[in-house]
Design an enzyme around this catalytic site. Structure first.
Site, PDB file in Angstrom:
ATOM      1  N   ASP A 162      -0.142  -1.072 -31.853  1.00  0.00           N
ATOM      2  CA  ASP A 162      -0.315  -0.110 -32.950  1.00  0.00           C
ATOM      3  C   ASP A 162      -0.411  -0.827 -34.288  1.00  0.00           C
ATOM      4  O   ASP A 162      -0.237  -2.049 -34.364  1.00  0.00           O
ATOM      5  CB  ASP A 162       0.856   0.878 -32.979  1.00  0.00           C
ATOM      6  CG  ASP A 162       2.180   0.214 -33.318  1.00  0.00           C
ATOM      7  OD1 ASP A 162       2.395  -0.947 -32.915  1.00  0.00           O
ATOM      8  OD2 ASP A 162       3.002   0.841 -34.006  1.00  0.00           O
ATOM      9  N   GLU A 167       2.248  -3.109 -35.156  1.00  0.00           N
ATOM     10  CA  GLU A 167       2.258  -4.305 -34.309  1.00  0.00           C
ATOM     11  C   GLU A 167       3.448  -4.359 -33.350  1.00  0.00           C
ATOM     12  O   GLU A 167       3.995  -5.414 -33.082  1.00  0.00           O
ATOM     13  CB  GLU A 167       2.265  -5.573 -35.188  1.00  0.00           C
ATOM     14  CG  GLU A 167       1.314  -5.492 -36.359  1.00  0.00           C
ATOM     15  CD  GLU A 167       1.119  -6.809 -37.083  1.00  0.00           C
ATOM     16  OE1 GLU A 167       2.035  -7.206 -37.809  1.00  0.00           O
ATOM     17  OE2 GLU A 167       0.056  -7.422 -36.905  1.00  0.00           O
TER      18      GLU A 167
END
Ligand code: NOJ
Ligand code: NOJ
Length: 449
Positions: free
Chosen positions: A202, A205
Site C-alpha cells: 500500500d 508501504e
C-alpha cells in the site's frame, strides 16, 4: 530554487518568520495566510527538486527527493509516488501560467523515462520493474529489502505525464514530437492493467494486499489513459484501458462498509479498523466524488481529535490511521501527519466544488447526519449554510496544522501526538505539495462564492 518562488519565499518569510497562523490570527486572516504560504511552501518544495534546489545540488536533474533527511530517517531517495504527486502540484502551477516551471517538469519526465528502464529488484521494464517504489538519487536501483512492488506508483506517474502532455497537445505539439513520453505513459498503463488484481504494498508501504487507494488511482489513470490513448490514435490501447475501469470500480465498491458507515482503506486486516486517511487521498485523485467520503472523513477526524493528546479534544490534526505505530524513524507510537491534515481540508473543498456543480447528493442513513450537523440541525438541504460551515471546518485543519510549522513555514512528516514537536523526516516534500493543493483548491471555491 526557482527565481520567482525564491523571491516570493524571501518576501513572505521575512514577514512571517516563525509565526504560525494561530499566533497571527488576530492581525492576519486565513485568506492572507494562505496567500503567503503559496510562496513559502513552493519555495521549500522546489528546494527538494534536482538539481536546482537547495538540497539537491549533486543529484540527477529531475530527481525529486522525499526529504533532505539522509539519516534517521533516511528519506534521501526518490519515491515514484512522492515525486509523481509533487510534480502534479508543479504542473498545476504551470497550467495556471507559470511558464518558468516547464524545464523542471521536463527534467522530471526525462528522469522518469530513464528510471523506467533501470533494472531493479521488482524486475525490468518488461517484467515488473515499473512497480519498484524507490530509487537512489543518482537514478540507480535500491537493492535493500523494501515493501515492493507498490502498484499505485506507475498509475500516479502516468497521471502526471498525461496532465502535462494533454496541455502540450492542446497547444499544438504533435504526438510524434514526444514519443518517449508517450511510450512511458503506455508502459505504466499497460503495467497497471496487468497487475491491478494482484496484491501489492500500500501507499504506506506496510500491507501487501489490494487497497482502496491503489485501486482508486489505477482507475483514474485508466480513465485518463483511455482518453489519452484515443487522442494519440492508439485505439486498441484505449479500448483495453476503458474495459478495465468497470471491474476496478466493482472492486472499489467492496470497500464501502455499510455497517460502520465508512469507506475502508483495506479489508480484513487484523488489528486495523480500516478507517484510514488513504481514503481521503484517493478521493483527491479521483475524477468523481463518493458521497460516503465526508462521513468517513468526519469519523476519522473525531476519533483522532479524541485520541491524540496534542489535539486537546478540539484540534483536527490527522494521522494515517489510529493503529499506526510508525513514529517517523521506527516503531513506537504513530502521530498526526501534515499531509494527512492538509488532505482532510482539501477533500472538503473538493466536496464543495462538487456539490456546487452537481447539487447535494441524495440523503441516506449514512450521510444525513453530516448534512444535518452542518446545517446547524436545521434543513439538511440548506446548501448556503452547509457550505459556509464546511469551509470553516476545512479551514480549521489548515489553521491547526499551521500552529506546528517551524520558522519559515518548515514542515517535517509528522507532529508529535504528545507535545506537538515536529517528528520524522524534515522538510518532507509531500507536506508542502499537500498544503499547496489544499490552498489552491480553497481558492477555487472562494472564487465562485
Ligand atoms: C517506512 C515506511 O516508509 C513507513 O510508511 C512505514 O510505516 C515504516 N517503514 C514501518 O514499516
Ligand atoms: C512513508 C510514507 O508512508 C510513504 O507514503 C512515502 O512514500 C514515504 N514515506 C516517503 O515519503
Amino acid at each position: 530554487m526557482h527565481i520567482r518562488w525564491l523571491l516570493a519565499f524571501i518576501v513572505s518569510s521575512a514577514s512571517l518568520h516563525g509565526i504560525s497562523f494561530a499566533e497571527k490570527s488576530e492581525s492576519m486572516d486565513i485568506n492572507h495566510w494562505t496567500e503567503l504560504q503559496k510562496g513559502i511552501a513552493m519555495g521549500h518544495l522546489l528546494d527538494n527538486v534536482g538539481d536546482s534546489g537547495k538540497h539537491t545540488k549533486n543529484i540527477n536533474p529531475g530527481c525529486i527527493i522525499a526529504s533532505p533527511s539522509d539519516n534517521v530517517p533516511n528519506y534521501y531517495f526518490q519515491w515514484v509516488r512522492d515525486s509523481a504527486l509533487t510534480i502534479m502540484t508543479v504542473i498545476d502551477r504551470f497550467l495556471e501560467g507559470d511558464q518558468l516551471l516547464d524545464p523542471i517538469i521536463i527534467k522530471y519526465m526525462d528522469e522518469m523515462v530513464r528510471l523506467q528502464k533501470v533494472k531493479n529488484p521488482s524486475g525490468d521494464f518488461y517484467s515488473g520493474g515499473l512497480g519498484e517504489p524507490k530509487f537512489h538519487t543518482d537514478g540507480s536501483s535500491y537493492e535493500g529489502d523494501w515493501g515492493r512492488p507498490q502498484n499505485d506508483s506507475p498509475a500516479l506517474r502516468a497521471m502526471a505525464f498525461i496532465k502535462y502532455l494533454n496541455h502540450r497537445f492542446d497547444h499544438g505539439t504533435e504526438p510524434h514530437e514526444v514519443v518517449p513520453y508517450i511510450e512511458a505513459v503506455l508502459a505504466d498503463l499497460d503495467y497497471t492493467v496487468s497487475v491491478w488484481e494482484k496484491p501489492s504494498f500500500d501507499l504506506w508501504e506496510e500491507i501487501q494486499d489490494v487497497h482502496y487507494f491503489t485501486l482508486s488511482v489505477q482507475k483514474t489513470a485508466l480513465q485518463e489513459g483511455a482518453a489519452f490513448a484515443m487522442r494519440i490514435g492508439a485505439r486498441d490501447q484505449s479500448t483495453l484501458y476503458a474495459e478495465t475501469i468497470h471491474p476496478i470500480d466493482l472492486k472499489l465498491g467492496e470497500f464501502w462498509d455499510h455497517q460502520s458507515g465508512i469507506i475502508k482503506g483495506y479489508k480484513n486486516i487484523p488489528n486495523r479498523s480500516g478507517l484510514d486517511c488513504s481514503v481521503l487521498l484517493a478521493s483527491l485523485y479521483s475524477k468523481e466524488f463518493d458521497t460516503h467520503t465526508l462521513p468517513t472523513l468526519k469519523k476519522l477526524q473525531e476519533s483522532m481529535t479524541n485520541s491524540y493528546a496534542v489535539n486537546q479534544g478540539h484540534k483536527q490534526l490527522i494521522g494515517r490511521y489510529l493503529e499506526d505505530v510508525y513514529d517517523g524513524v521506527g516503531s513506537s507510537i504513530g502521530n498526526p501527519w501534515f499531509l494527512c491534515t492538509h488532505s482532510a481540508a482539501e477533500v472538503i473543498y473538493k466536496a464543495i466544488q462538487y456539490y456546487d456543480s452537481y447539487g447535494l447528493p441524495e440523503l441516506t442513513n449514512h450521510n444525513i447526519q453530516f448534512f444535518v450537523e452542518f446545517a446547524e440541525f436545521g434543513d439538511p438541504y440548506n446548501w448556503p449554510l452547509i457550505r459556509k460551515n464546511m469551509i470553516k471546518y476545512a479551514d480549521k485543519f489548515l489553521q491547526d496544522a499551521s500552529e506546528f510549522h517551524g520558522p519559515n513555514g518548515s514542515m517535517s512528516e509528522q507532529i508529535s501526538r504528545v507535545d506537538g514537536k515536529q517528528m520524522g523526516a524534515l522538510d518532507l516534500t509531500w507536506s508542502y505539495s499537500s498544503l499547496l493543493n489544499a490552498i489552491y483548491r480553497r481558492e477555487a471555491i472562494k472564487r465562485t462564492e
